[in-house]
Design an enzyme around this catalytic site. Structure first.
Site, short mmCIF file in Angstrom:
data_model
loop_
_atom_site.label_atom_id
_atom_site.label_comp_id
_atom_site.label_asym_id
_atom_site.label_seq_id
_atom_site.Cartn_x
_atom_site.Cartn_y
_atom_site.Cartn_z
N CYS B 26 0.77 -1.24 -0.08
CA CYS B 26 -0.11 -0.29 0.24
C CYS B 26 1.13 1.22 0.09
CB CYS B 26 -1.21 0.03 1.63
SG CYS B 26 -1.55 1.66 1.27
N CYS B 29 0.12 3.98 2.80
CA CYS B 29 -0.44 3.48 4.12
C CYS B 29 -0.21 2.29 4.45
CB CYS B 29 -1.87 4.01 4.79
SG CYS B 29 -3.31 3.67 3.83
N SER B 30 -1.63 1.59 4.63
CA SER B 30 -1.32 0.32 5.01
C SER B 30 -2.20 -0.45 4.70
CB SER B 30 -1.15 0.44 6.63
OG SER B 30 -1.82 0.96 7.40
N CYS B 31 -3.15 0.14 3.41
CA CYS B 31 -4.03 -1.61 3.25
C CYS B 31 -3.45 -2.60 2.68
CB CYS B 31 -5.17 -0.49 2.04
SG CYS B 31 -5.71 1.15 2.13
#
Lengths: 142, 124
Positions: B26, B29-31
């Site tokens: 991602c 961010c951190s999907c």
């Protein structure tokens, strides 16, 4: 600057050519060890590269740019020292001046664009699905 | 496969083959596909992985994960977003010809479903 990773598709566009030209120029310069870094921030390298690329595509004479750079530095030296010294801030100032003087990029257009960029958050399209790979490292052998 | 839920409303499974290796990131961010893989490991959320894996995926896999992808294989990096998450179906390891789905599932590691490693080798 490091060479692109082997096997990454060469960018065959005009921008790709410009990038390679600047890369060759910077990489062939003497010096540039860890203590004599030519650029301390990525934007400085981008400003440098844009000036060289715009010159190569005939947007202005190099002497015009030099003069503009000298003037920008001179204004800083004659000032009250409130602004901290940044060579590439002057470089960028000089670039903006010669581009405006030559009718390539007006101050108004630059301000407009700056406002737009600042107004768009980095995650502007993060709610959309990205359906293509963001990077591809092709096979280099078969 | 009857998998879905919060943070996994739309997911696409990317199948690794002899010529294509997929991996996910991602960039913003951190999907991450929570219902499939749980919460992401810390390095997945860290800026070094998120930026470098896009710029030099082959090098990062080799240097940071000790996973050398043969130069006959194309690497594709997929950006998970809040709308669409990806996960990777690793290549079937050699020596597993006689194994069924249940035994094969035990070889599928989290890292192999992110695409930063191969599936585990059969222990036999």
């Amino acid at each position: 600057m490091t060479a692109p990773e082997p096997g990454v598709r060469p960018d065959a566009t005009e921008i790709g050519d410009a990038r390679r030209r600047v890369e060759a120029l910077v990489c062939d310069l003497p010096g540039g060890g860890i203590d004599e870094r030519m650029f301390t921030e990525p934007w400085e390298l981008r400003a440098f590269a844009m000036a060289v690329a715009a010159y190569h595509t005939g947007k202005y004479e190099w002497s015009e740019f030099q003069l503009s750079l000298i003037n920008s530095i001179k204004r800083w030296e004659e000032g009250d020292g409130a602004e901290p010294w940044s060579y590439y801030a002057h470089w960028l100032d000089a670039l903006e001046t010669v581009l405006a003087d030559n009718g390539v990029l007006s101050d108004a257009a630059l301000d407009d664009r700056t406002r737009t960029v600042l107004a768009v958050p980095r995650n502007a399209n993060h709610h959309e699905a990205h359906r293509e790979p963001v990077a591809v490292s092709p096979a280099t052998a078969s | 496969m009857d998998i879905g839920g919060l943070q996994g409303e739309e997911m696409i499974a990317l199948e690794n083959t002899d010529t294509v290796h997929n991996l996910i990131v991602c960039t913003l961010c951190s999907c991450y596909p929570w219902p499939v893989l749980g919460l992401p490991p810390n390095w997945y959320k860290a800026p070094p992985y998120r930026s470098r894996i896009v710029r030099e995926p082959r090098k990062v896999l080799a240097e940071d994960f000790g996973f050398v992808v043969p130069d006959t294989v194309e690497i594709r990096v997929w950006d998970s977003s809040s709308e669409l998450r990806y996960w990777v179906v690793p290549k079937r390891p050699e020596g597993t010809e006689g194994m069924g789905a249940f035994d094969l599932a035990a070889l599928v590691t989290r890292d192999s479903m992110i695409g930063v490693g191969p599936a585990a080798a059969p222990s036999s």
